[in-house]
Scaffold this motif. Sequence first.
Motif, PDB file in Angstrom:
ATOM      1  N   THR A 117       0.685  -1.190   0.090  1.00  0.00           N
ATOM      2  CA  THR A 117       0.099  -0.049   0.039  1.00  0.00           C
ATOM      3  C   THR A 117       0.929   1.104   0.202  1.00  0.00           C
ATOM      4  O   THR A 117       2.111   1.153   0.510  1.00  0.00           O
ATOM      5  N   GLY A 131      -3.560   3.445  -6.475  1.00  0.00           N
ATOM      6  CA  GLY A 131      -3.881   4.556  -5.983  1.00  0.00           C
ATOM      7  C   GLY A 131      -4.889   5.310  -6.777  1.00  0.00           C
ATOM      8  O   GLY A 131      -4.819   5.057  -7.951  1.00  0.00           O
ATOM      9  N   SER A 154      -4.881   6.840  -1.537  1.00  0.00           N
ATOM     10  CA  SER A 154      -5.627   5.436  -1.280  1.00  0.00           C
ATOM     11  C   SER A 154      -6.169   5.579   0.138  1.00  0.00           C
ATOM     12  O   SER A 154      -5.442   5.672   1.073  1.00  0.00           O
ATOM     13  N   GLU A 195      -7.388   2.863   2.582  1.00  0.00           N
ATOM     14  CA  GLU A 195      -7.669   1.393   2.812  1.00  0.00           C
ATOM     15  C   GLU A 195      -8.778   0.888   3.712  1.00  0.00           C
ATOM     16  O   GLU A 195      -9.411   1.761   4.465  1.00  0.00           O
ATOM     17  N   LYS A 207      -7.989   5.071 -11.324  1.00  0.00           N
ATOM     18  CA  LYS A 207      -7.175   4.194 -10.452  1.00  0.00           C
ATOM     19  C   LYS A 207      -5.909   3.995 -11.139  1.00  0.00           C
ATOM     20  O   LYS A 207      -6.043   3.593 -12.418  1.00  0.00           O
ATOM     21  N   GLU A 234     -11.725   9.311  -2.650  1.00  0.00           N
ATOM     22  CA  GLU A 234     -10.359   9.823  -2.288  1.00  0.00           C
ATOM     23  C   GLU A 234     -10.337  11.251  -2.946  1.00  0.00           C
ATOM     24  O   GLU A 234      -9.333  12.110  -2.826  1.00  0.00           O
TER      25      GLU A 234
END
Length: 330
Positions: A45, A81, A100, A102, A128, A184
Motif C-alpha cells: 500500500t 492509488g 488510497s 484502505e 485508478k 479519495e
Amino acid sequence: MKKIFSILISILAVFSLVACMDDHDEVNQYDLKVFSTNVGEVNTTISEVKARYCASNTTADFVRGSSNWFTKVTDDLVFEGIVVANDVSGNLYQNVMLRSIEANGEDQCIILRVKNTCLYPYFPLGQKVRVNLNGLYVGVYSLTPEIGEPYYSSYGNLNLGPMLFELLKTNVQLIGKPNTAAPELVAKVLDEAWLKASANRNYKNTPMLAAVSGTIEEMSEAYRGVASQNLDADENDDVYGEYEPLVLLGGQYFKYFAPDELHDKGYGVDRTIVMSGGKKVTLRTSTENEIAFSLMPDDTRRYTGVFTYYGSDWQVQLRDLNDIYPKLNY
C-alpha cells in the motif's frame, strides 16, 4: 514506394488528430499504448511504501541532508492509488498525486513525478493507477514523499526528480475508467488546531488533498507601493507599484496570484492565507499558468489543494481555479 507513402499518411493523420484536440479533449491511453497492460498483482500500500522509504533516511541509498533522500527499489512492490491531483492548470508541474483509502482506515497520498509537460490527459482525476516500483526510486524531496528518478538540479544538487515518461510502459498500469465520485477525491477540511500541532507535521500527513478557509493577507495591502500618479488609472488597466502589478476593478486595486516580478529561485510566489483564528498557511503558486495570471479575491474563500509542510509550517498548491470556492467571477 506505396508502403512508404502509406506510412507517411498514417503519421500525418496522427499529427492532425493531435493538432485538432482541444485542451480538455480526452486522450485514449490504451490506443496510444503509453501504459503497461500488466505490472503485477497488488502486494503493498502507499502507507507501507512511505513507512519503508520516507519515514527515515537511515537506510536510504542517497542522503542529501535531513529533507532530501531516496532509495532505488529492486523488488516488485505493487500498489494502487486514485489520481487526486494533476497538472491540468500547469501549477503542479510534472506531478501527479495518488491517494488510497484502505479498508483499515489508512488514508495516504504520494507524489508520482513524470517527465512530461502535459500529464493530465493521461492521468485524469478519479483514475485508478497501479504502480510497480521495481527500478524506480522512492524517497522525499523537501520532506515530501515522492516516486521518480534522480536528477541534478541547476545548482548541481542531486535530488529525486521525475521519472522518464517511457517508464509508464513498464511500471504503471491504468485500472478501469476514471471515477469522479471516488471518495479519495473528497478533500480533508483542516482546522487551525490541527495545523498548529507540530506532531501532525510528519511523513504520514504529507502530501495530502485538503482544504482551509481564510483571506489572503496580501490583499489587505493592495494599496501598498502604488505610486500616487497611478491612482487615477482607468478601470481594468494594469498599474505598477514599486513591487508588483495591480489591476483596478470597481474602484479597488487587486493583485495577481503569482506575477513574474515576484518569483523566487523556484519560479513560484508565496502568498498567505489567514484563517479566522489567525493561523497562517502559505499559498504557493508557480508562475506562467492560469492561476498565476488570475486576480486574488479580497474576501474569505475556501482553498483546496495539495498540502505539504515546508520548513516549519504548512503550504498548499492549488490544482486549478476550481479549487477556490466560491469561484472567482472576474
